[in-house]
Scaffold this motif. Structure first.
Motif, PDB file in Angstrom:
ATOM      1  N   GLY A   1       0.862  -1.178   0.000  1.00 60.12           N
ATOM      2  CA  GLY A   1       0.000   0.000   0.000  1.00 60.12           C
ATOM      3  C   GLY A   1       0.895   1.224   0.000  1.00 60.12           C
ATOM      4  N   CYS A   2       0.411   2.325  -0.523  1.00 63.79           N
ATOM      5  CA  CYS A   2       1.250   3.530  -0.512  1.00 63.79           C
ATOM      6  C   CYS A   2       0.420   4.759  -0.836  1.00 63.79           C
ATOM      7  N   LYS A   3       0.951   5.907  -0.471  1.00 67.78           N
ATOM      8  CA  LYS A   3       0.359   7.176  -0.891  1.00 67.78           C
ATOM      9  C   LYS A   3       0.604   7.339  -2.383  1.00 67.78           C
ATOM     10  N   ARG A   4      -0.277   8.064  -3.027  1.00 72.02           N
ATOM     11  CA  ARG A   4      -0.179   8.265  -4.463  1.00 72.02           C
ATOM     12  C   ARG A   4       1.172   8.870  -4.847  1.00 72.02           C
ATOM     13  N   GLY A   5       1.824   8.254  -5.847  1.00 69.37           N
ATOM     14  CA  GLY A   5       3.058   8.811  -6.394  1.00 69.37           C
ATOM     15  C   GLY A   5       4.334   8.343  -5.725  1.00 69.37           C
TER      16      GLY A   5
ATOM     17  N   TYR B   1       6.148   2.720   6.440  1.00 65.96           N
ATOM     18  CA  TYR B   1       7.485   3.260   6.183  1.00 65.96           C
ATOM     19  C   TYR B   1       7.335   4.520   5.332  1.00 65.96           C
ATOM     20  N   ASP B   2       7.108   5.671   5.974  1.00 65.24           N
ATOM     21  CA  ASP B   2       7.050   6.957   5.290  1.00 65.24           C
ATOM     22  C   ASP B   2       6.135   6.918   4.065  1.00 65.24           C
ATOM     23  N   GLY B   3       4.878   6.606   4.294  1.00 65.88           N
ATOM     24  CA  GLY B   3       3.904   6.620   3.210  1.00 65.88           C
ATOM     25  C   GLY B   3       3.769   5.315   2.458  1.00 65.88           C
ATOM     26  N   VAL B   4       4.518   4.299   2.868  1.00 67.04           N
ATOM     27  CA  VAL B   4       4.420   2.960   2.270  1.00 67.04           C
ATOM     28  C   VAL B   4       3.999   1.985   3.369  1.00 67.04           C
ATOM     29  N   THR B   5       3.053   1.109   3.066  1.00 67.43           N
ATOM     30  CA  THR B   5       2.674   0.086   4.021  1.00 67.43           C
ATOM     31  C   THR B   5       2.965  -1.303   3.453  1.00 67.43           C
ATOM     32  N   ILE B   6       3.462  -2.171   4.326  1.00 70.74           N
ATOM     33  CA  ILE B   6       3.845  -3.532   3.950  1.00 70.74           C
ATOM     34  C   ILE B   6       3.184  -4.519   4.895  1.00 70.74           C
TER      35      ILE B   6
END
Length: 338
Positions: free
Chosen positions: A219-223, A326-331
Protein backbone atom coordinates in the motif's frame (compact mmCIF):
# COMPACT_ATOMS: atom_id res chain seq x y z
CA UNK A 1 2.29 -15.19 14.98
CA UNK A 2 -0.79 -14.92 17.21
CA UNK A 3 0.21 -15.27 20.85
CA UNK A 4 -1.78 -15.90 24.03
CA UNK A 5 -0.18 -15.12 27.40
CA UNK A 6 -1.80 -16.82 30.39
CA UNK A 7 -0.91 -16.25 34.03
CA UNK A 8 -2.18 -17.47 37.40
CA UNK A 9 -0.66 -15.15 40.02
CA UNK A 10 -0.75 -11.36 40.47
CA UNK A 11 2.99 -11.16 39.90
CA UNK A 12 2.66 -13.30 36.78
CA UNK A 13 -0.12 -11.06 35.51
CA UNK A 14 2.09 -7.97 35.82
CA UNK A 15 4.83 -9.75 33.88
CA UNK A 16 2.28 -10.73 31.23
CA UNK A 17 1.25 -7.09 30.72
CA UNK A 18 4.89 -6.01 30.41
CA UNK A 19 5.60 -8.77 27.90
CA UNK A 20 2.50 -8.00 25.85
CA UNK A 21 3.52 -4.35 25.47
CA UNK A 22 6.92 -5.40 24.17
CA UNK A 23 5.56 -8.05 21.79
CA UNK A 24 2.95 -5.70 20.36
CA UNK A 25 5.75 -3.51 19.03
CA UNK A 26 7.02 -6.44 16.91
CA UNK A 27 5.60 -6.50 13.37
CA UNK A 28 5.99 -10.29 13.19
CA UNK A 29 3.57 -10.62 16.13
CA UNK A 30 0.08 -10.24 14.66
CA UNK A 31 -1.67 -9.95 18.01
CA UNK A 32 -1.13 -10.71 21.69
CA UNK A 33 -4.01 -11.51 24.04
CA UNK A 34 -3.92 -11.83 27.83
CA UNK A 35 -5.67 -14.45 29.96
CA UNK A 36 -5.63 -14.83 33.73
CA UNK A 37 -6.52 -17.83 35.92
CA UNK A 38 -9.20 -20.36 34.87
CA UNK A 39 -6.31 -22.33 33.35
CA UNK A 40 -8.22 -25.52 32.60
CA UNK A 41 -10.99 -23.60 30.85
CA UNK A 42 -8.72 -21.35 28.81
CA UNK A 43 -6.17 -23.90 27.63
CA UNK A 44 -8.78 -25.97 25.80
CA UNK A 45 -9.54 -22.84 23.74
CA UNK A 46 -6.07 -21.33 23.39
CA UNK A 47 -4.54 -24.56 22.11
CA UNK A 48 -6.53 -24.34 18.89
CA UNK A 49 -6.84 -20.57 18.42
CA UNK A 50 -3.24 -19.34 18.76
CA UNK A 51 0.12 -20.05 17.14
CA UNK A 52 1.86 -19.77 20.50
CA UNK A 53 0.98 -19.89 24.19
CA UNK A 54 3.19 -18.31 26.83
CA UNK A 55 2.33 -19.75 30.23
CA UNK A 56 3.55 -17.80 33.26
CA UNK A 57 3.11 -20.41 35.96
CA UNK A 58 4.66 -23.47 37.57
CA UNK A 59 5.67 -26.14 35.04
CA UNK A 60 3.53 -28.75 36.79
CA UNK A 61 0.36 -26.72 36.22
CA UNK A 62 1.28 -26.19 32.59
CA UNK A 63 2.12 -29.83 31.85
CA UNK A 64 -1.04 -31.18 33.45
CA UNK A 65 -3.10 -28.61 31.55
CA UNK A 66 -1.74 -29.32 28.06
CA UNK A 67 -1.15 -33.08 28.35
CA UNK A 68 -4.67 -34.07 27.18
CA UNK A 69 -4.51 -31.59 24.29
CA UNK A 70 -1.19 -32.60 22.66
CA UNK A 71 -1.63 -34.26 19.26
CA UNK A 72 1.27 -33.75 16.84
CA UNK A 73 4.41 -31.68 16.29
CA UNK A 74 2.82 -30.62 13.01
CA UNK A 75 -0.31 -29.09 14.51
CA UNK A 76 0.44 -28.31 18.18
CA UNK A 77 1.10 -24.65 18.98
CA UNK A 78 4.37 -23.41 20.39
CA UNK A 79 4.25 -23.47 24.19
CA UNK A 80 6.61 -21.51 26.44
CA UNK A 81 6.85 -21.65 30.21
CA UNK A 82 8.00 -18.69 32.33
CA UNK A 83 8.34 -18.51 36.09
CA UNK A 84 6.62 -15.69 38.01
CA UNK A 85 9.88 -13.80 38.51
CA UNK A 86 10.74 -13.95 34.80
CA UNK A 87 14.07 -15.67 35.43
CA UNK A 88 13.70 -18.46 32.86
CA UNK A 89 11.89 -18.89 29.54
CA UNK A 90 11.52 -22.58 28.69
CA UNK A 91 10.69 -23.92 25.23
CA UNK A 92 8.20 -26.61 26.24
CA UNK A 93 6.36 -27.79 23.12
CA UNK A 94 6.76 -27.53 19.31
CA UNK A 95 10.28 -26.18 19.45
CA UNK A 96 10.94 -26.46 15.73
CA UNK A 97 7.87 -26.50 13.47
CA UNK A 98 5.82 -24.52 15.98
CA UNK A 99 8.61 -21.98 16.50
CA UNK A 100 8.84 -22.29 20.28
CA UNK A 101 12.65 -22.26 20.28
CA UNK A 102 12.91 -19.02 18.31
CA UNK A 103 10.14 -17.41 20.35
CA UNK A 104 11.94 -18.48 23.54
CA UNK A 105 15.07 -16.62 22.40
CA UNK A 106 13.03 -13.53 21.50
CA UNK A 107 11.04 -13.43 24.74
CA UNK A 108 14.08 -14.05 26.93
CA UNK A 109 15.76 -10.98 25.41
CA UNK A 110 12.67 -8.86 25.93
CA UNK A 111 12.45 -9.61 29.65
CA UNK A 112 16.18 -10.21 30.28
CA UNK A 113 15.68 -13.88 31.19
CA UNK A 114 17.64 -17.08 30.58
CA UNK A 115 16.39 -19.12 27.60
CA UNK A 116 16.10 -22.88 28.13
CA UNK A 117 16.10 -25.02 24.96
CA UNK A 118 16.57 -28.79 25.08
CA UNK A 119 16.08 -30.11 21.52
CA UNK A 120 19.06 -32.25 20.43
CA UNK A 121 19.88 -30.47 17.19
CA UNK A 122 19.92 -27.09 18.94
CA UNK A 123 22.05 -28.08 21.92
CA UNK A 124 24.50 -29.81 19.56
CA UNK A 125 24.49 -26.79 17.20
CA UNK A 126 23.11 -28.74 14.27
CA UNK A 127 20.41 -27.63 11.85
CA UNK A 128 17.29 -29.79 12.00
CA UNK A 129 15.48 -30.40 8.72
CA UNK A 130 12.29 -29.12 10.38
CA UNK A 131 14.09 -25.93 11.44
CA UNK A 132 15.20 -25.37 7.86
CA UNK A 133 11.62 -25.90 6.67
CA UNK A 134 10.24 -23.42 9.19
CA UNK A 135 12.92 -20.79 8.55
CA UNK A 136 12.33 -20.94 4.78
CA UNK A 137 8.52 -21.21 5.05
CA UNK A 138 8.34 -24.68 3.51
CA UNK A 139 5.86 -27.45 4.23
CA UNK A 140 6.99 -31.04 4.89
CA UNK A 141 5.10 -33.83 3.16
CA UNK A 142 6.20 -36.68 5.43
CA UNK A 143 6.78 -35.52 8.99
CA UNK A 144 7.38 -39.11 10.15
CA UNK A 145 10.78 -38.89 8.46
CA UNK A 146 11.93 -35.83 10.42
CA UNK A 147 13.43 -37.94 13.22
CA UNK A 148 15.51 -40.01 10.77
CA UNK A 149 16.92 -36.98 8.98
CA UNK A 150 17.66 -35.04 12.16
CA UNK A 151 19.41 -38.06 13.65
CA UNK A 152 21.46 -38.40 10.47
CA UNK A 153 22.39 -34.71 10.62
CA UNK A 154 23.48 -35.12 14.25
CA UNK A 155 25.70 -38.02 13.14
CA UNK A 156 27.31 -35.78 10.51
CA UNK A 157 25.97 -37.69 7.51
CA UNK A 158 25.54 -35.90 4.20
CA UNK A 159 22.02 -35.51 2.89
CA UNK A 160 21.09 -34.73 -0.71
CA UNK A 161 18.87 -31.91 -1.94
CA UNK A 162 17.43 -32.26 -5.44
CA UNK A 163 16.01 -29.10 -7.03
CA UNK A 164 14.91 -27.82 -10.42
CA UNK A 165 17.66 -25.73 -12.03
CA UNK A 166 15.07 -23.40 -13.61
CA UNK A 167 13.92 -22.13 -10.22
CA UNK A 168 15.58 -19.18 -8.48
CA UNK A 169 16.52 -20.70 -5.13
CA UNK A 170 18.91 -18.01 -3.94
CA UNK A 171 17.11 -18.04 -0.59
CA UNK A 172 18.05 -21.71 -0.10
CA UNK A 173 21.67 -21.33 -1.19
CA UNK A 174 22.23 -18.29 1.04
CA UNK A 175 20.61 -20.04 3.98
CA UNK A 176 22.76 -23.14 3.59
CA UNK A 177 25.89 -21.01 3.20
CA UNK A 178 25.12 -19.23 6.47
CA UNK A 179 24.59 -22.58 8.20
CA UNK A 180 27.41 -24.48 6.52
CA UNK A 181 28.84 -25.76 9.82
CA UNK A 182 25.50 -27.10 11.01
CA UNK A 183 24.45 -29.34 8.11
CA UNK A 184 26.27 -31.30 5.38
CA UNK A 185 24.34 -31.07 2.11
CA UNK A 186 24.97 -31.90 -1.53
CA UNK A 187 22.78 -30.18 -4.13
CA UNK A 188 21.76 -31.93 -7.34
CA UNK A 189 19.51 -30.77 -10.16
CA UNK A 190 16.67 -32.41 -12.06
CA UNK A 191 14.10 -31.05 -14.50
CA UNK A 192 11.66 -33.65 -13.15
CA UNK A 193 11.37 -31.87 -9.80
CA UNK A 194 8.55 -29.33 -9.50
CA UNK A 195 9.93 -25.80 -9.32
CA UNK A 196 8.28 -25.18 -5.94
CA UNK A 197 9.73 -28.33 -4.35
CA UNK A 198 12.98 -29.46 -2.76
CA UNK A 199 13.47 -33.21 -2.48
CA UNK A 200 15.59 -34.34 0.47
CA UNK A 201 17.15 -37.81 0.19
CA UNK A 202 19.32 -40.17 2.19
CA UNK A 203 19.47 -43.89 1.42
CA UNK A 204 15.85 -44.98 0.89
CA UNK A 205 14.42 -42.11 2.97
CA UNK A 206 12.81 -39.07 1.40
CA UNK A 207 11.13 -35.81 2.39
CA UNK A 208 9.60 -33.31 0.00
CA UNK A 209 9.79 -29.68 1.08
CA UNK A 210 7.30 -27.46 -0.73
CA UNK A 211 7.14 -23.68 -0.84
CA UNK A 212 4.16 -22.19 0.89
CA UNK A 213 3.05 -19.14 -1.08
CA UNK A 214 4.52 -15.91 0.27
CA UNK A 215 2.56 -12.81 -0.71
CA UNK A 216 3.72 -9.30 0.13
CA UNK A 217 0.84 -6.84 0.38
CA UNK A 218 1.67 -3.31 -0.73
CA UNK A 219 0.00 0.00 0.00
CA UNK A 220 1.25 3.53 -0.51
CA UNK A 221 0.36 7.18 -0.89
CA UNK A 222 -0.18 8.26 -4.46
CA UNK A 223 3.06 8.81 -6.39
CA UNK A 224 5.46 6.91 -4.14
CA UNK A 225 8.54 5.85 -6.09
CA UNK A 226 9.91 2.36 -6.56
CA UNK A 227 12.84 3.07 -4.22
CA UNK A 228 10.42 4.05 -1.44
CA UNK A 229 8.56 0.76 -1.79
CA UNK A 230 11.83 -1.18 -2.04
CA UNK A 231 13.09 0.38 1.20
CA UNK A 232 9.97 -0.69 3.10
CA UNK A 233 10.13 -4.15 1.55
CA UNK A 234 13.76 -4.65 2.57
CA UNK A 235 13.09 -3.52 6.13
CA UNK A 236 10.14 -5.92 6.42
CA UNK A 237 12.04 -8.87 4.96
CA UNK A 238 14.95 -8.19 7.30
CA UNK A 239 12.54 -8.47 10.24
CA UNK A 240 11.36 -11.82 8.86
CA UNK A 241 14.91 -12.96 8.01
CA UNK A 242 13.59 -13.64 4.52
CA UNK A 243 15.46 -13.31 1.23
CA UNK A 244 13.75 -11.41 -1.61
CA UNK A 245 13.96 -14.51 -3.82
CA UNK A 246 11.53 -16.26 -1.47
CA UNK A 247 8.64 -13.92 -2.40
CA UNK A 248 6.11 -15.54 -4.72
CA UNK A 249 3.86 -12.56 -5.40
CA UNK A 250 2.98 -8.97 -4.60
CA UNK A 251 -0.60 -7.87 -3.98
CA UNK A 252 -2.50 -4.62 -3.71
CA UNK A 253 -5.96 -3.21 -4.39
CA UNK A 254 -7.19 -2.51 -7.92
CA UNK A 255 -7.22 1.21 -7.12
CA UNK A 256 -3.40 0.94 -7.22
CA UNK A 257 -3.13 -0.83 -10.58
CA UNK A 258 -1.65 2.28 -12.24
CA UNK A 259 0.72 3.05 -9.37
CA UNK A 260 4.03 3.46 -11.19
CA UNK A 261 6.22 2.64 -8.19
CA UNK A 262 4.49 -0.70 -7.62
CA UNK A 263 4.70 -1.69 -11.27
CA UNK A 264 8.38 -0.79 -11.40
CA UNK A 265 9.07 -2.79 -8.22
CA UNK A 266 7.33 -5.82 -9.72
CA UNK A 267 9.42 -5.53 -12.90
CA UNK A 268 12.66 -4.84 -11.04
CA UNK A 269 12.38 -7.93 -8.86
CA UNK A 270 10.61 -10.10 -11.45
CA UNK A 271 7.81 -10.80 -8.99
CA UNK A 272 4.22 -10.76 -10.34
CA UNK A 273 1.68 -8.44 -8.73
CA UNK A 274 -2.02 -9.16 -8.25
CA UNK A 275 -4.45 -6.24 -7.98
CA UNK A 276 -7.47 -7.42 -6.00
CA UNK A 277 -10.96 -6.29 -7.03
CA UNK A 278 -12.56 -3.76 -4.70
CA UNK A 279 -15.66 -5.93 -4.40
CA UNK A 280 -13.56 -8.77 -2.98
CA UNK A 281 -11.88 -6.43 -0.54
CA UNK A 282 -15.23 -5.05 0.61
CA UNK A 283 -16.54 -8.54 1.33
CA UNK A 284 -13.37 -9.81 3.00
CA UNK A 285 -13.54 -10.39 6.76
CA UNK A 286 -10.71 -11.16 9.17
CA UNK A 287 -10.18 -10.48 12.86
CA UNK A 288 -6.45 -10.13 12.24
CA UNK A 289 -6.39 -7.12 9.92
CA UNK A 290 -5.99 -3.53 11.10
CA UNK A 291 -8.96 -1.43 10.02
CA UNK A 292 -8.46 2.13 8.81
CA UNK A 293 -11.44 4.46 8.94
CA UNK A 294 -9.55 6.88 6.67
CA UNK A 295 -9.16 4.27 3.92
CA UNK A 296 -12.78 3.26 4.46
CA UNK A 297 -13.99 6.82 3.94
CA UNK A 298 -11.99 7.22 0.72
CA UNK A 299 -12.33 3.85 -0.98
CA UNK A 300 -15.03 1.91 0.87
CA UNK A 301 -12.58 -0.70 2.17
CA UNK A 302 -10.89 -1.00 5.57
CA UNK A 303 -7.41 -1.69 4.29
CA UNK A 304 -5.18 -2.44 1.33
CA UNK A 305 -1.98 -4.34 2.07
CA UNK A 306 -3.22 -6.86 4.66
CA UNK A 307 -6.48 -8.00 3.01
CA UNK A 308 -4.90 -7.98 -0.47
CA UNK A 309 -2.09 -10.23 0.75
CA UNK A 310 -4.46 -12.63 2.52
CA UNK A 311 -6.86 -12.90 -0.43
CA UNK A 312 -4.00 -13.51 -2.86
CA UNK A 313 -2.35 -16.11 -0.60
CA UNK A 314 -5.59 -18.10 -0.63
CA UNK A 315 -8.13 -19.66 1.70
CA UNK A 316 -6.98 -20.10 5.31
CA UNK A 317 -3.82 -18.09 4.71
CA UNK A 318 -2.46 -16.05 7.60
CA UNK A 319 -0.42 -12.94 8.23
CA UNK A 320 3.19 -13.37 9.28
CA UNK A 321 3.89 -9.63 9.17
CA UNK A 322 1.22 -7.12 10.14
CA UNK A 323 0.73 -3.79 8.39
CA UNK A 324 3.78 -1.66 9.04
CA UNK A 325 4.31 1.86 7.72
CA UNK A 326 7.49 3.26 6.18
CA UNK A 327 7.05 6.96 5.29
CA UNK A 328 3.90 6.62 3.21
CA UNK A 329 4.42 2.96 2.27
CA UNK A 330 2.67 0.09 4.02
CA UNK A 331 3.85 -3.53 3.95
CA UNK A 332 2.17 -6.74 5.12
CA UNK A 333 3.12 -10.35 4.43
CA UNK A 334 0.80 -13.37 4.23
CA UNK A 335 1.53 -17.06 3.83
CA UNK A 336 -0.62 -19.83 2.37
CA UNK A 337 -1.74 -22.69 4.57
CA UNK A 338 0.07 -25.29 2.44
Amino acid sequence: MKIAIISVSDKGQKLAVTLKNKLDADSTVIKTDLYHKNVKKYFSILFYEYDAIIAIMASGILIRSIAPLIESKVSDPAVLNIDDNGNFVISTLSGHLGGANELTKKVSKLINATPVITTSTDVNKRLGIDVLARDLYLSIDNTDEILFFNKSILEGRQISFIVNFEKNLDYLYKYLKNNTHEIDVSINYSSKINTDEIHVLLQNHKIILKERKIVVGLGCKRGKECNDLYYGLKKSLNDLKMDISRINMFASAEIKKDEKGMLELSDKLNVPINFVDLDKLKLFESNDIQKSEFVKSKFGIYGVCEPSALITAGFDSKLIYKKTSYDGVTIAVAISKY
